[in-house]
Design an enzyme around this catalytic site. Structure first.
Site, PDB file in Angstrom:
ATOM      1  CG  ASP A  59      58.856  -4.410  27.932  1.00 34.14           C
ATOM      2  OD1 ASP A  59      57.784  -3.784  27.940  1.00 34.14           O
ATOM      3  OD2 ASP A  59      59.399  -4.864  26.905  1.00 34.14           O
TER       4      ASP A  59
HETATM    5  N1  URA Z   1      60.763  -1.506  23.626  1.00 33.88           N
HETATM    6  C1  URA Z   1      60.572  -2.716  24.226  1.00 33.88           C
HETATM    7  O1  URA Z   1      60.408  -3.723  23.555  1.00 33.88           O
HETATM    8  N2  URA Z   1      60.577  -2.743  25.567  1.00 33.88           N
HETATM    9  C2  URA Z   1      60.787  -1.685  26.342  1.00 33.88           C
HETATM   10  O2  URA Z   1      60.791  -1.811  27.565  1.00 33.88           O
HETATM   11  C3  URA Z   1      60.979  -0.437  25.722  1.00 33.88           C
HETATM   12  C4  URA Z   1      60.962  -0.379  24.359  1.00 33.88           C
END
Ligand code: URA
Length: 238
Positions: free
Chosen positions: A99
């Protein structure tokens, strides 16, 4: 490969530019001046430009310590991309996604097959995250993570929750569903406030690699990653 194609692949210019470069007498092959743009290179040939050896690699593999605020994509209208952090002429893309606000270990490559194998839901590659959160921790949470969690219409595979404190932990998952760690934490009443990927398969986030920096994977590491997905494929065929 033709000399002009080799130079264009290295992004020394367009095919027209590199033809001019060759004509201008700045390109040597095995220390010999070559002025023919259709000169056929052998794999063992050493090409130099202005007496600097040019190394052509078809595939490249990087380990990036992703900073927050960068999107795991090759183009984006809103955020700078993770590939913009890497000074390389290949057509790079991230292996899977983190993310925008997640930091940590992200592989970047131009090898589609490599990326596909490591991110395919068929292969279960462990990814470990350091997590900080708000909400009330309960002792039964590690067991809930082990026993799989229903997120909307999806049942997660067993995950590992390692207690650090009442507001931090490590979570290891072997899948990569969208926002998976955040959603798993939410399902037990916890809100993620910080998420950092600290390992991917056997690769660990290097303490010496500052946020935003990267290094090339060694040949050994690349081979091991390729073998991991092959081994997993073998297990699936058993
Ligand atoms: N899980 C998440 O919620 N976000 C990420 O960036 C990676 C794994």
């Amino acid at each position: 490969m033709r000399l002009d194609k080799f130079l264009a692949n290295l992004k020394l210019g367009s095919r027209k530019d590199v033809k001019k470069l060759i004509k201008s007498g700045l390109i040597k092959v095995n220390n010999e001046l070559i002025k023919k743009d259709d000169y056929k290179l052998k794999p063992s040939d050493i090409v130099s430009y202005n007496n600097q050896v040019l190394e052509y690699k078809e595939y490249v593999y990087y380990l990036l310590n992703k900073p927050a605020g960068f999107v795991s994509a090759t183009v984006d209208n809103l955020y700078p991309t993770v590939v913009s952090l890497i000074d390389d002429y290949h057509d790079l893309f991230p292996v899977g996604r983190l993310d925008v606000d997640t930091t940590g270990l992200l592989l970047i490559t131009n090898d589609g097959e490599f990326s596909h194998r490591l991110t395919s839901p068929k292969y279960h590659v462990d990814k470990k995250y350091y997590v900080e959160f708000s909400g009330t921790y309960h002792n039964d949470i590690p067991e809930i993570f082990k026993n799989r969690i229903q997120i909307d219409d999806y049942l997660t595979l067993p995950a590992k929750y390692e207690y650090i404190s009442d507001s931090s932990c490590y979570v290891t998952i072997c899948e990569g569903k969208f926002h998976q760690v955040k959603l798993m934490m939410k399902s037990v009443g916890l809100t993620v406030t910080k998420l950092e990927r600290v390992s991917f398969a056997f690769l660990e986030l290097d303490n010496t690699l500052e946020c935003g920096s990267y290094r090339e994977l060694t040949k050994d590491e690349v081979m091991k990653l390729k073998n991991i997905s092959k081994e997993l494929e073998g297990d699936l065929n058993d």
